[in-house]
Scaffold this active site. Sequence first.
Site, mmCIF file in Angstrom:
data_model
loop_
_atom_site.group_PDB
_atom_site.id
_atom_site.type_symbol
_atom_site.label_atom_id
_atom_site.label_comp_id
_atom_site.label_asym_id
_atom_site.label_seq_id
_atom_site.Cartn_x
_atom_site.Cartn_y
_atom_site.Cartn_z
ATOM 1 N N ARG A 106 0.859 -1.186 0.000
ATOM 2 C CA ARG A 106 0.000 0.000 0.000
ATOM 3 C C ARG A 106 0.896 1.237 0.000
ATOM 4 N NH1 ARG A 106 -2.955 3.022 4.707
ATOM 5 N NH2 ARG A 106 -3.877 4.592 3.378
ATOM 6 N N ASN A 151 -7.452 1.831 9.891
ATOM 7 C CA ASN A 151 -6.120 2.111 10.451
ATOM 8 C C ASN A 151 -6.246 2.106 11.960
ATOM 9 O OD1 ASN A 151 -5.530 2.544 7.794
ATOM 10 N ND2 ASN A 151 -4.840 4.652 8.029
ATOM 11 N N TYR A 183 -4.177 1.904 15.737
ATOM 12 C CA TYR A 183 -2.928 1.950 16.511
ATOM 13 C C TYR A 183 -3.162 1.764 17.999
ATOM 14 C CZ TYR A 183 -0.627 3.527 12.288
ATOM 15 O OH TYR A 183 -0.121 3.573 11.011
ATOM 16 N N HIS A 203 -3.222 10.897 0.506
ATOM 17 C CA HIS A 203 -2.650 10.757 1.845
ATOM 18 C C HIS A 203 -2.177 12.157 2.271
ATOM 19 C CE1 HIS A 203 -0.937 7.590 4.740
ATOM 20 N NE2 HIS A 203 -0.581 8.747 5.271
ATOM 21 N N GLU A 253 -3.544 -0.044 8.120
ATOM 22 C CA GLU A 253 -2.347 0.393 8.862
ATOM 23 C C GLU A 253 -2.419 -0.155 10.278
ATOM 24 O OE1 GLU A 253 -1.459 4.587 9.085
ATOM 25 O OE2 GLU A 253 -1.834 4.850 6.944
ATOM 26 N N GLU A 285 -7.356 8.383 6.210
ATOM 27 C CA GLU A 285 -7.606 9.062 7.486
ATOM 28 C C GLU A 285 -8.180 10.465 7.319
ATOM 29 O OE1 GLU A 285 -4.091 8.804 9.923
ATOM 30 O OE2 GLU A 285 -4.076 6.627 9.857
HETATM 31 O O1 IFM Z 1 2.607 7.926 9.728
HETATM 32 C C1 IFM Z 1 1.228 7.937 9.916
HETATM 33 C C2 IFM Z 1 0.518 7.733 8.597
HETATM 34 O O2 IFM Z 1 0.869 8.696 7.667
HETATM 35 C C3 IFM Z 1 -0.972 7.774 8.801
HETATM 36 N N1 IFM Z 1 -1.390 6.930 9.862
HETATM 37 C C4 IFM Z 1 -0.691 6.975 11.111
HETATM 38 C C5 IFM Z 1 0.807 6.849 10.869
HETATM 39 C C6 IFM Z 1 1.558 6.918 12.207
HETATM 40 O O3 IFM Z 1 1.305 8.108 12.869
#
Ligand code: IFM
Length: 441
Positions: free
Chosen positions: A69, A288, A290, A113, A350, A158
Amino acid sequence: MPNSFVYGAATSAYQIEGARHADGKGESIWDRFADIGRMPESGDIACDHYNRWREDIQLMSDLGVDAYRFSIAWTRVLPDGRGEVNQAGLDFYDRLVDGLLDAGITPYPTLYHWDLPQVLEDEGGWTNRATVDAFVEYTEAVARRLGDRVTNWITHNEPWVAAYLGHLEGVFAPGRTSWPDALAASHHILLSHGRAVPVLQANGAKVGIALDCRPARPASDDPRAVAASRHFDGFRNRWFFDPVFGKGYPDDMMKAYRDRGRFDDTMPAVEGRDLDEIAVPIDFLGLNYYTSLAISASDDPEVEFTPVQPGPNPPTGFTEMGWENTPEALTDYLVHLNEEYQPASVFITENGASYGDGVGPDGRVHDQRRIDYLAAHIAATHNARDRGVPVDGYFVWSLMDNLEWVKGYRQRFGLIHVDHATGTRTPKDSYHWYRELLSSR
Ligand code: IFM
């Protein structure tokens, strides 16, 4: 582990390409943001991927990923945002796509992006409805050139970050600080997604959008914390998931924003059939993920919620971004999304962790904490699959250390260590671990 499950790695254009002026590229809002001193370091050189892409494909091929990606820089394709197509800029992605396909790696390009052409920003950027038309024009130009070989597309990455960090908090490009701007930007970004999907699907491709999320939980049983957590979820998550899946903007948030005077004369920007267009059926949802957050109420009547944050030196269990490792919340959130929206298919577009481990005296990068993080989140993804969620793939963020936006090169998310002074790539222990995982299928 089912063989049909797609494993990949992800990057984005501004974070890795460099080559700021190469082959007629135009200026983006991030180029400008760096120029005016809002970033510790710029992406002018980044990982020099624009010149080292063959080496990077070789590294991916050795890694054994099924898919890659990456994102396409609008300013390479249309340096003026719209109008004349810059074929030399498209040539780069043409070569990249061919190189990936030759290596047996499926490309998953993202169209946006965050790197809007600065000329469009000068006309109002995402707060200006005309930018939606420009995005469709850009999509058509890319699809014309790559649509014969690319079978999976992601429209936006995002939108929350682009809309709110860029237009409300002003900490990301373009650096605006206004509620009406943020709300207009979020709407126009979503509308541009809705209008780009049929353009890409016309070639028979599968199309999705990569939405980021922060699953929220109340920090206590206090009803004020419960209400704050619900509000945070509306602000951070539902504002995007709901319209994409045909529910329109959440009523509670519309009311809250109206009551607080966050719409000016020009808001809401919603017109005619906008919500139907945004709700166009997609082939997959990109998620995405985290971390998740505990939310408490705020004593400031102007502030609806307070995320509970770790101190400046986060303890074990947090990454160097200060994000808590909460893999179980990924499973729960996937199950929740499936119940709430019934997506046809989900890809984790992500997931990854920032740890600054460097190259040691043995020439290796021992990043066990990243391995632990990734292993836990991949397991969490498969747990959701076992619970009936149609998760069909997982992309590590990131293939290589890169420019972490306003945090610069210090935050390292890569499976591959990059020495930013020399460009030297060194696969980390996590790279070797991921390769083992992929080859064991
Ligand atoms: O680096 C970023 C990415 O560009 C978008 N999602 C989160 C990642 C980590 O912060």
